[in-house]
Design a protein around this motif. Structure first.
Motif, PDB file in Angstrom:
ATOM      1  N   GLY A  90       0.820  -1.200   0.000  1.00  0.00           N
ATOM      2  CA  GLY A  90       0.000   0.000   0.000  1.00  0.00           C
ATOM      3  C   GLY A  90       0.850   1.244   0.000  1.00  0.00           C
ATOM      4  O   GLY A  90       2.072   1.208   0.174  1.00  0.00           O
ATOM      5  N   VAL A  91       0.200   2.365  -0.202  1.00  0.00           N
ATOM      6  CA  VAL A  91       0.889   3.647  -0.304  1.00  0.00           C
ATOM      7  C   VAL A  91       1.695   3.951   0.948  1.00  0.00           C
ATOM      8  O   VAL A  91       2.842   4.369   0.893  1.00  0.00           O
ATOM      9  N   ASP A  92       1.127   3.692   2.115  1.00  0.00           N
ATOM     10  CA  ASP A  92       1.804   4.000   3.374  1.00  0.00           C
ATOM     11  C   ASP A  92       2.503   2.796   3.987  1.00  0.00           C
ATOM     12  O   ASP A  92       3.013   2.862   5.094  1.00  0.00           O
ATOM     13  N   GLY A  93       2.521   1.678   3.294  1.00  0.00           N
ATOM     14  CA  GLY A  93       3.181   0.475   3.802  1.00  0.00           C
ATOM     15  C   GLY A  93       2.459  -0.182   4.954  1.00  0.00           C
ATOM     16  O   GLY A  93       3.036  -0.980   5.682  1.00  0.00           O
ATOM     17  N   ARG A  94       1.184   0.138   5.131  1.00  0.00           N
ATOM     18  CA  ARG A  94       0.423  -0.412   6.256  1.00  0.00           C
ATOM     19  C   ARG A  94      -0.551  -1.508   5.852  1.00  0.00           C
ATOM     20  O   ARG A  94      -1.412  -1.888   6.628  1.00  0.00           O
ATOM     21  N   GLY A  95      -0.439  -1.988   4.647  1.00  0.00           N
ATOM     22  CA  GLY A  95      -1.224  -3.133   4.236  1.00  0.00           C
ATOM     23  C   GLY A  95      -2.333  -2.829   3.252  1.00  0.00           C
ATOM     24  O   GLY A  95      -2.917  -1.755   3.264  1.00  0.00           O
ATOM     25  N   ARG A  96      -2.591  -3.815   2.384  1.00  0.00           N
ATOM     26  CA  ARG A  96      -3.699  -3.764   1.446  1.00  0.00           C
ATOM     27  C   ARG A  96      -3.930  -5.167   0.908  1.00  0.00           C
ATOM     28  O   ARG A  96      -3.117  -6.070   1.098  1.00  0.00           O
ATOM     29  N   ALA A  97      -5.036  -5.325   0.220  1.00  0.00           N
ATOM     30  CA  ALA A  97      -5.348  -6.576  -0.465  1.00  0.00           C
ATOM     31  C   ALA A  97      -5.833  -6.231  -1.868  1.00  0.00           C
ATOM     32  O   ALA A  97      -6.604  -5.287  -2.044  1.00  0.00           O
ATOM     33  N   LEU A  98      -5.349  -6.959  -2.860  1.00  0.00           N
ATOM     34  CA  LEU A  98      -5.773  -6.756  -4.240  1.00  0.00           C
ATOM     35  C   LEU A  98      -6.681  -7.894  -4.663  1.00  0.00           C
ATOM     36  O   LEU A  98      -6.410  -9.058  -4.365  1.00  0.00           O
ATOM     37  N   VAL A  99      -7.745  -7.561  -5.362  1.00  0.00           N
ATOM     38  CA  VAL A  99      -8.728  -8.537  -5.819  1.00  0.00           C
ATOM     39  C   VAL A  99      -8.650  -8.622  -7.335  1.00  0.00           C
ATOM     40  O   VAL A  99      -8.615  -7.604  -8.024  1.00  0.00           O
ATOM     41  N   TYR A 100      -8.600  -9.848  -7.854  1.00  0.00           N
ATOM     42  CA  TYR A 100      -8.535 -10.098  -9.299  1.00  0.00           C
ATOM     43  C   TYR A 100      -9.723 -10.950  -9.697  1.00  0.00           C
ATOM     44  O   TYR A 100     -10.145 -11.822  -8.944  1.00  0.00           O
ATOM     45  N   GLU A 101     -10.237 -10.702 -10.903  1.00  0.00           N
ATOM     46  CA  GLU A 101     -11.367 -11.470 -11.406  1.00  0.00           C
ATOM     47  C   GLU A 101     -11.022 -12.063 -12.766  1.00  0.00           C
ATOM     48  O   GLU A 101     -10.391 -11.413 -13.586  1.00  0.00           O
ATOM     49  N   ARG A 102     -11.467 -13.307 -12.981  1.00  0.00           N
ATOM     50  CA  ARG A 102     -11.239 -13.967 -14.264  1.00  0.00           C
ATOM     51  C   ARG A 102     -12.482 -13.855 -15.130  1.00  0.00           C
ATOM     52  O   ARG A 102     -13.593 -14.133 -14.691  1.00  0.00           O
ATOM     53  N   SER A 103     -12.273 -13.442 -16.377  1.00  0.00           N
ATOM     54  CA  SER A 103     -13.342 -13.411 -17.370  1.00  0.00           C
ATOM     55  C   SER A 103     -12.905 -14.275 -18.550  1.00  0.00           C
ATOM     56  O   SER A 103     -11.831 -14.886 -18.509  1.00  0.00           O
ATOM     57  N   ASP A 104     -13.684 -14.290 -19.599  1.00  0.00           N
ATOM     58  CA  ASP A 104     -13.299 -15.039 -20.793  1.00  0.00           C
ATOM     59  C   ASP A 104     -12.010 -14.496 -21.398  1.00  0.00           C
ATOM     60  O   ASP A 104     -11.272 -15.226 -22.055  1.00  0.00           O
ATOM     61  N   ALA A 105     -11.731 -13.213 -21.171  1.00  0.00           N
ATOM     62  CA  ALA A 105     -10.520 -12.584 -21.720  1.00  0.00           C
ATOM     63  C   ALA A 105      -9.284 -12.840 -20.855  1.00  0.00           C
ATOM     64  O   ALA A 105      -8.180 -12.518 -21.256  1.00  0.00           O
ATOM     65  N   GLY A 106      -9.460 -13.390 -19.655  1.00  0.00           N
ATOM     66  CA  GLY A 106      -8.329 -13.660 -18.767  1.00  0.00           C
ATOM     67  C   GLY A 106      -8.486 -12.960 -17.426  1.00  0.00           C
ATOM     68  O   GLY A 106      -9.572 -12.522 -17.058  1.00  0.00           O
ATOM     69  N   TRP A 107      -7.380 -12.841 -16.700  1.00  0.00           N
ATOM     70  CA  TRP A 107      -7.389 -12.243 -15.363  1.00  0.00           C
ATOM     71  C   TRP A 107      -7.196 -10.740 -15.454  1.00  0.00           C
ATOM     72  O   TRP A 107      -6.369 -10.258 -16.219  1.00  0.00           O
ATOM     73  N   SER A 108      -7.951 -10.005 -14.640  1.00  0.00           N
ATOM     74  CA  SER A 108      -7.797  -8.554 -14.602  1.00  0.00           C
ATOM     75  C   SER A 108      -7.946  -8.068 -13.164  1.00  0.00           C
ATOM     76  O   SER A 108      -8.662  -8.679 -12.370  1.00  0.00           O
ATOM     77  N   PRO A 109      -7.259  -6.962 -12.842  1.00  0.00           N
ATOM     78  CA  PRO A 109      -7.404  -6.407 -11.495  1.00  0.00           C
ATOM     79  C   PRO A 109      -8.829  -5.914 -11.290  1.00  0.00           C
ATOM     80  O   PRO A 109      -9.381  -5.250 -12.156  1.00  0.00           O
ATOM     81  N   GLY A 110      -9.397  -6.282 -10.180  1.00  0.00           N
ATOM     82  CA  GLY A 110     -10.729  -5.787  -9.846  1.00  0.00           C
ATOM     83  C   GLY A 110     -10.632  -4.480  -9.090  1.00  0.00           C
ATOM     84  O   GLY A 110     -10.954  -3.422  -9.594  1.00  0.00           O
ATOM     85  N   PHE A 111     -10.077  -4.558  -7.872  1.00  0.00           N
ATOM     86  CA  PHE A 111      -9.956  -3.367  -7.034  1.00  0.00           C
ATOM     87  C   PHE A 111      -8.994  -3.649  -5.893  1.00  0.00           C
ATOM     88  O   PHE A 111      -8.623  -4.787  -5.652  1.00  0.00           O
ATOM     89  N   ALA A 112      -8.608  -2.581  -5.195  1.00  0.00           N
ATOM     90  CA  ALA A 112      -7.724  -2.700  -4.028  1.00  0.00           C
ATOM     91  C   ALA A 112      -8.527  -2.430  -2.768  1.00  0.00           C
ATOM     92  O   ALA A 112      -9.342  -1.502  -2.729  1.00  0.00           O
ATOM     93  N   LEU A 113      -8.303  -3.239  -1.756  1.00  0.00           N
ATOM     94  CA  LEU A 113      -8.869  -3.004  -0.428  1.00  0.00           C
ATOM     95  C   LEU A 113      -7.767  -2.383   0.405  1.00  0.00           C
ATOM     96  O   LEU A 113      -6.738  -3.004   0.645  1.00  0.00           O
ATOM     97  N   MET A 114      -7.960  -1.136   0.814  1.00  0.00           N
ATOM     98  CA  MET A 114      -6.946  -0.416   1.579  1.00  0.00           C
ATOM     99  C   MET A 114      -7.205  -0.569   3.077  1.00  0.00           C
ATOM    100  O   MET A 114      -8.330  -0.829   3.496  1.00  0.00           O
ATOM    101  N   ARG A 115      -6.177  -0.359   3.857  1.00  0.00           N
ATOM    102  CA  ARG A 115      -6.248  -0.479   5.313  1.00  0.00           C
ATOM    103  C   ARG A 115      -7.250   0.514   5.888  1.00  0.00           C
ATOM    104  O   ARG A 115      -7.140   1.712   5.687  1.00  0.00           O
TER     105      ARG A 115
END
Length: 131
Positions: free
Chosen positions: A85-110
């Motif tokens: 994360g920006v401040d180094g305090r943690g985050r989680a990234l969510v990815y979703e698979r579609s017919d076109a492949g894997w793409s970033p969904g969104f980031a969950l910030m602290r």
């Protein structure tokens, strides 16, 4: 020798980590069918998918992810890092698979006041709830 994971689905197979064979896996999660699994090797996140009796790997992230989880249907992945994360305090990234492949969904910030956010992640079977 290759470094990898041995799976039973339906026969024993060794799946290599070709990009960084010197790294050991730090986290892994498998879908309900066993046809998709995600690993974190300390240098990135890779999703392996079994199609037509062959395994293919897709790199999702190249930063220092520590933990991963995949939904039971194999279409949503969450990757958490307690020092990301920006401040180094943690985050989680969510990815979703579609017919076109894997793409970033969104980031969950602290959230405000949270400590070690992203140190552990979990996902519901349908991929709609992340903790």
């Amino acid at each position: 020798d290759t470094i990898g994971i041995t799976l039973y689905a339906p026969a024993w197979r060794r799946v290599p980590f070709p990009e960084h064979p010197e790294r050991l896996m730090s986290s892994a999660s498998m879908s309900r069918t066993g046809h998709e699994f995600v690993v974190s090797d300390g240098g990135g996140v890779t999703v392996y998918e079994r199609r037509s009796d062959a395994w293919t790997g897709t790199s999702l992230e190249s930063s220092d992810r520590a933990v991963v989880a995949i939904s039971s249907d194999g279409r949503v992945v969450v990757a958490g890092g307690a020092r990301d994360g920006v401040d180094g305090r943690g985050r989680a990234l969510v990815y979703e698979r579609s017919d076109a492949g894997w793409s970033p969904g969104f980031a969950l910030m602290r959230p405000s006041g949270a400590q070690r956010f992203g140190r552990s992640v979990a996902i519901s079977g349908d991929g709609n709830t992340i903790a």
